[in-house]
Motif scaffolding. Structure first.
Motif, PDB file in Angstrom:
ATOM      1  N   PHE A  71       1.114  -1.136  -0.182  1.00  0.00           N
ATOM      2  CA  PHE A  71       0.191   0.264  -0.013  1.00  0.00           C
ATOM      3  C   PHE A  71       0.897   0.951  -0.160  1.00  0.00           C
ATOM      4  O   PHE A  71       0.940   1.826  -1.128  1.00  0.00           O
ATOM      5  N   LEU A  72       1.952   1.765   0.734  1.00  0.00           N
ATOM      6  CA  LEU A  72       2.424   2.436   0.624  1.00  0.00           C
ATOM      7  C   LEU A  72       3.219   2.249  -0.446  1.00  0.00           C
ATOM      8  O   LEU A  72       3.778   3.878  -0.642  1.00  0.00           O
ATOM      9  N   LEU A  73       3.779   1.383  -0.353  1.00  0.00           N
ATOM     10  CA  LEU A  73       4.485   1.406  -2.574  1.00  0.00           C
ATOM     11  C   LEU A  73       3.653   2.692  -3.042  1.00  0.00           C
ATOM     12  O   LEU A  73       4.190   3.202  -3.951  1.00  0.00           O
ATOM     13  N   SER A  74       2.586   1.728  -3.156  1.00  0.00           N
ATOM     14  CA  SER A  74       1.568   2.237  -4.311  1.00  0.00           C
ATOM     15  C   SER A  74       0.771   3.868  -4.050  1.00  0.00           C
ATOM     16  O   SER A  74       1.436   4.230  -5.065  1.00  0.00           O
ATOM     17  N   LEU A  75       1.098   4.227  -2.698  1.00  0.00           N
ATOM     18  CA  LEU A  75       0.742   5.529  -1.948  1.00  0.00           C
ATOM     19  C   LEU A  75       1.495   6.733  -2.867  1.00  0.00           C
ATOM     20  O   LEU A  75       1.575   7.334  -3.572  1.00  0.00           O
ATOM     21  N   PHE A  76       3.243   5.907  -1.695  1.00  0.00           N
ATOM     22  CA  PHE A  76       4.223   7.070  -2.712  1.00  0.00           C
ATOM     23  C   PHE A  76       5.060   7.028  -4.467  1.00  0.00           C
ATOM     24  O   PHE A  76       5.803   8.035  -4.335  1.00  0.00           O
ATOM     25  N   ARG A  77       4.518   5.676  -4.454  1.00  0.00           N
ATOM     26  CA  ARG A  77       4.864   5.580  -6.274  1.00  0.00           C
ATOM     27  C   ARG A  77       3.922   7.135  -7.005  1.00  0.00           C
ATOM     28  O   ARG A  77       4.168   7.947  -7.654  1.00  0.00           O
ATOM     29  N   THR A  78       2.486   6.540  -6.516  1.00  0.00           N
ATOM     30  CA  THR A  78       1.395   7.861  -7.133  1.00  0.00           C
ATOM     31  C   THR A  78       2.159   9.352  -7.246  1.00  0.00           C
ATOM     32  O   THR A  78       1.313  10.187  -8.165  1.00  0.00           O
ATOM     33  N   GLN A  79       2.208   9.450  -5.296  1.00  0.00           N
ATOM     34  CA  GLN A  79       2.546  10.674  -5.202  1.00  0.00           C
ATOM     35  C   GLN A  79       3.722  11.260  -5.764  1.00  0.00           C
ATOM     36  O   GLN A  79       3.302  12.167  -6.022  1.00  0.00           O
ATOM     37  N   ILE A  80       4.686  10.706  -6.038  1.00  0.00           N
ATOM     38  CA  ILE A  80       5.666  10.929  -6.629  1.00  0.00           C
ATOM     39  C   ILE A  80       4.950  11.142  -8.267  1.00  0.00           C
ATOM     40  O   ILE A  80       5.902  12.103  -8.782  1.00  0.00           O
ATOM     41  N   ASP A  81       4.338  10.713  -9.037  1.00  0.00           N
ATOM     42  CA  ASP A  81       3.787  10.786 -10.290  1.00  0.00           C
ATOM     43  C   ASP A  81       2.735  11.756 -10.464  1.00  0.00           C
ATOM     44  O   ASP A  81       3.348  13.080 -11.117  1.00  0.00           O
ATOM     45  N   LEU A  82       2.183  11.602  -9.496  1.00  0.00           N
ATOM     46  CA  LEU A  82       1.406  13.186  -9.240  1.00  0.00           C
ATOM     47  C   LEU A  82       2.435  14.637  -9.058  1.00  0.00           C
ATOM     48  O   LEU A  82       1.983  15.790  -9.839  1.00  0.00           O
ATOM     49  N   THR A  83       3.567  14.268  -8.341  1.00  0.00           N
ATOM     50  CA  THR A  83       4.234  15.556  -8.531  1.00  0.00           C
ATOM     51  C   THR A  83       4.977  15.799  -9.550  1.00  0.00           C
ATOM     52  O   THR A  83       5.046  16.933 -10.680  1.00  0.00           O
ATOM     53  N   ASN A  84       5.852  14.764 -10.513  1.00  0.00           N
ATOM     54  CA  ASN A  84       5.678  15.137 -11.392  1.00  0.00           C
ATOM     55  C   ASN A  84       5.207  15.733 -12.759  1.00  0.00           C
ATOM     56  O   ASN A  84       5.436  16.538 -13.536  1.00  0.00           O
ATOM     57  N   ILE A  85       3.647  15.037 -12.587  1.00  0.00           N
ATOM     58  CA  ILE A  85       2.936  15.972 -13.461  1.00  0.00           C
ATOM     59  C   ILE A  85       2.673  17.655 -13.284  1.00  0.00           C
ATOM     60  O   ILE A  85       3.043  18.293 -14.056  1.00  0.00           O
ATOM     61  N   ARG A  86       3.210  17.623 -11.851  1.00  0.00           N
ATOM     62  CA  ARG A  86       2.884  19.353 -11.184  1.00  0.00           C
ATOM     63  C   ARG A  86       4.030  19.901 -11.521  1.00  0.00           C
ATOM     64  O   ARG A  86       3.964  20.764 -12.699  1.00  0.00           O
ATOM     65  N   THR A  87       4.933  18.829 -11.473  1.00  0.00           N
ATOM     66  CA  THR A  87       6.081  19.652 -11.344  1.00  0.00           C
ATOM     67  C   THR A  87       6.644  19.760 -13.596  1.00  0.00           C
ATOM     68  O   THR A  87       6.862  20.986 -13.516  1.00  0.00           O
ATOM     69  N   MET A  88       6.016  19.793 -13.570  1.00  0.00           N
ATOM     70  CA  MET A  88       5.921  19.369 -15.458  1.00  0.00           C
ATOM     71  C   MET A  88       5.380  20.958 -15.938  1.00  0.00           C
ATOM     72  O   MET A  88       6.541  21.331 -16.631  1.00  0.00           O
TER      73      MET A  88
END
Lengths: 206, 342
Positions: B199-216
């Motif tokens: 669960f945490l791995l999924s959560l963290f990886r999703t958060q990383i993706d969303l941070t990357n989308i916002r950053t982009m």
């Protein structure tokens, strides 16, 4: 109002010189007043839209900043804004408009206004800061113009008061005094003539 | 351990198995979830006539004590107290303290980021740090004064080094944030993987993706083409985000079509191009995370619902703050709804 003067020809000559000087001063000051008014109107016309633009930009910036602050954790906001990277300095020089020293502001900005990473901050904060950065130019221009307008308005007030004093007090007073001296001198002359005529009669009678 | 950028799910990643140790805690969280504000309440608050009317709507809810709040300062104090209570409850409920430490690390890294920024710019280190990290806020000043970083846990020792080196490479305080963000992303993915928490791995990886989308999208709006800001460890490869910087806004939705973030990108980009604002993008990113967290409702017991409750409650507190701040300052209802969702 009559001036407390001796009704002599010397005084009359001096007063005539003073009235000529006052009239010349009045004319020059009137011209200065008109020119200041013209410049002031010109600046005021620029200030109106500029102020509207600045207010709009600042309102937009505040709105976005408020939204960013409200959606971010307070600690993240503190961390993001704690160490600014933008360096801002102002150089003020003075120019002369109708002998009024008005300021001219030159700004020097270095660095990026976005002073934080992207991980824990809101994109809306970027937009707010960039809008603030854009608003700086207009804000500085507005400050410069408003200060110029304020100084010119003060000078206009002073000049107008001087013109009015010359027009309604100094020149009429001197002219009245001149008239008074004329009448005094005329009276003295008539007095003298009648005295001479009387003396002539007395001499002829003897 | 490097995680491959492979998307083997449709919308939300897996949340792991049940853990019956957490039966009581999960039941408690389930009952607490019923007291959370509904979206309807938040929308009603947004549509309220003014600040007082918005506060009145909280009368029958968990936030009833805010009704006497006259200023935003009072509101903020209540919200901070609520947040502290939720975090403390979370610590009490979690049996696996390693997971608590992992979730607290976010505050440690945030504190660290601030402390390094202050140290390298010769400012006082101060005491105004978040108290929810594993390292007490009061210790930060002392450790930085003594420069005895060995008193930090190992992951923070490495983060200090990364942050300071990044700063001195370009003498730019933003590099500290970039370096620590990257280190934190790497740390949390590695640690979640090490703990075996799907669960945490999924959560963290999703958060990383969303941070990357916002950053982009933030980089695109600022016309910056730096390619080194993206965090590794998400489900979407960093190369795709770098590619996203080179294409136009209209091509982004296509570029991310095969990812679970297609809707986020499509909605966010449309709003950015029309309003020059990130409000909807941020809302969609949060909704994506909330959607993922809601999938934990299918679990009868486990740490997942407790972690999900913590994050959802923190999100709720932020939403209440946002609506009340906007109401107090007379912001347009449409803007609030754009950020909140209808």
């Amino acid at each position: 109002m009559l001036e407390n003067v001796n009704a002599t020809r010397m005084e009359l000559l001096q007063l005539r010189k003073r009235v000529a000087l006052a009239s010349r001063g009045h004319r020059l000051l009137s011209q200065k007043r008109d020119e200041i008014s013209r410049r002031l109107v010109q600046i005021a016309r620029q200030i109106g839209p500029l102020r509207q633009r600045v207010e709009k930009e600042l309102l937009e910036t505040t709105r976005r900043f408020m939204m960013a602050r409200a959606t971010m954790e307070p600690e993240d906001m503190t961390a993001a804004m704690d160490v600014p990277t933008k360096k801002f300095s102002l150089a003020i020089s003075f120019a002369s408009i109708m002998s009024v020293r008005v300021p001219q502001i030159a700004k020097e900005i270095a660095g990026d206004i976005v002073c934080y990473g992207y991980g824990a901050t809101s994109g809306e904060l970027d937009v707010a800061l960039r809008a603030l950065e854009r608003a700086f130019d207009s804000l500085i221009e507005l400050a410069e113009k408003e200060k110029q307008a304020q100084l010119l308005a003060i000078e206009l007030q002073t000049t107008r008061r001087r013109v009015n004093v010359l027009e309604h007090v100094v020149i009429p007073d001197i002219q009245e005094t001149i008239k008074y001296i004329y009448s005094k001198l005329g009276e003295a002359e008539r007095d003298n003539i009648s005295r001479l005529m009387k003396i002539t009669d007395i001499i002829r009678g003897t | 351990m490097e995680h491959a950028a492979v998307i083997d799910f449709y919308r939300y990643p897996p949340i792991g198995e049940e853990d019956w140790q957490y039966a009581f805690q999960t039941a408690k969280v389930r009952s607490l979830e019923t007291t959370m504000l509904s979206r309807g309440t938040l929308v009603d608050m947004a549509n309220a006539e003014d600040f007082t009317a918005a506060l009145d709507l909280l009368g029958g809810e968990d936030y009833a004590e805010m009704q006497t709040a006259a200023t935003l300062g009072d509101v903020e104090n209540v919200l901070l107290a609520k947040r502290a209570a939720v975090r403390n409850l979370f610590v009490d409920l979690m049996i696996d303290k390693d997971l608590v430490e992992l979730l607290r690390a976010r505050h440690d890294f945030a504190n660290m980021r601030l402390a390094i920024r202050r140290v390298v710019t010769d400012r006082p280190v101060g005491l105004d740090y978040s108290d929810f990290g594993s390292v007490p806020a009061a210790q930060f000043e002392e450790i930085f004064k003594q420069e005895n970083y060995s008193l930090f846990p190992y992951y923070l020792q490495e983060a200090v080094e990364e942050g300071v080196l990044a700063y001195y490479a370009e003498k730019d305080v933003r590099q500290i944030d970039y370096a620590i963000d990257k280190y934190y992303a790497k740390y949390k993915v590695e640690k979640a993987s090490e703990k075996g928490s799907v669960f945490l791995l999924s959560l963290f990886r999703t958060q990383i993706d969303l941070t990357n989308i916002r950053t982009m999208l933030r980089l695109k709006m600022a016309d910056r083409l730096d390619k080194d800001f993206f965090l590794a460890g998400g489900y979407v490869d960093c190369e795709r985000f770098v590619h996203g910087l080179d294409v136009g806004y209209e091509a982004l939705a296509t570029l991310f079509y095969a990812t679970p973030y297609h809707d986020v990108i499509e909605g966010g980009v449309a709003y950015i191009t029309s309003e020059q604002s990130f409000l909807r993008l941020e809302r969609l990113c949060e909704e994506h995370v909330m959607g993922f967290l809601r999938t934990t409702r299918s679990l009868a017991a486990g740490p997942q619902p407790i972690i999900a409750y913590l994050i959802m409650k923190e999100h709720e507190i932020r939403s209440v703050r946002m609506v009340l701040t906007c109401k107090k300052n007379g912001l347009d209802t449409r803007l609030i709804l754009d950020r909140l969702g209808e």
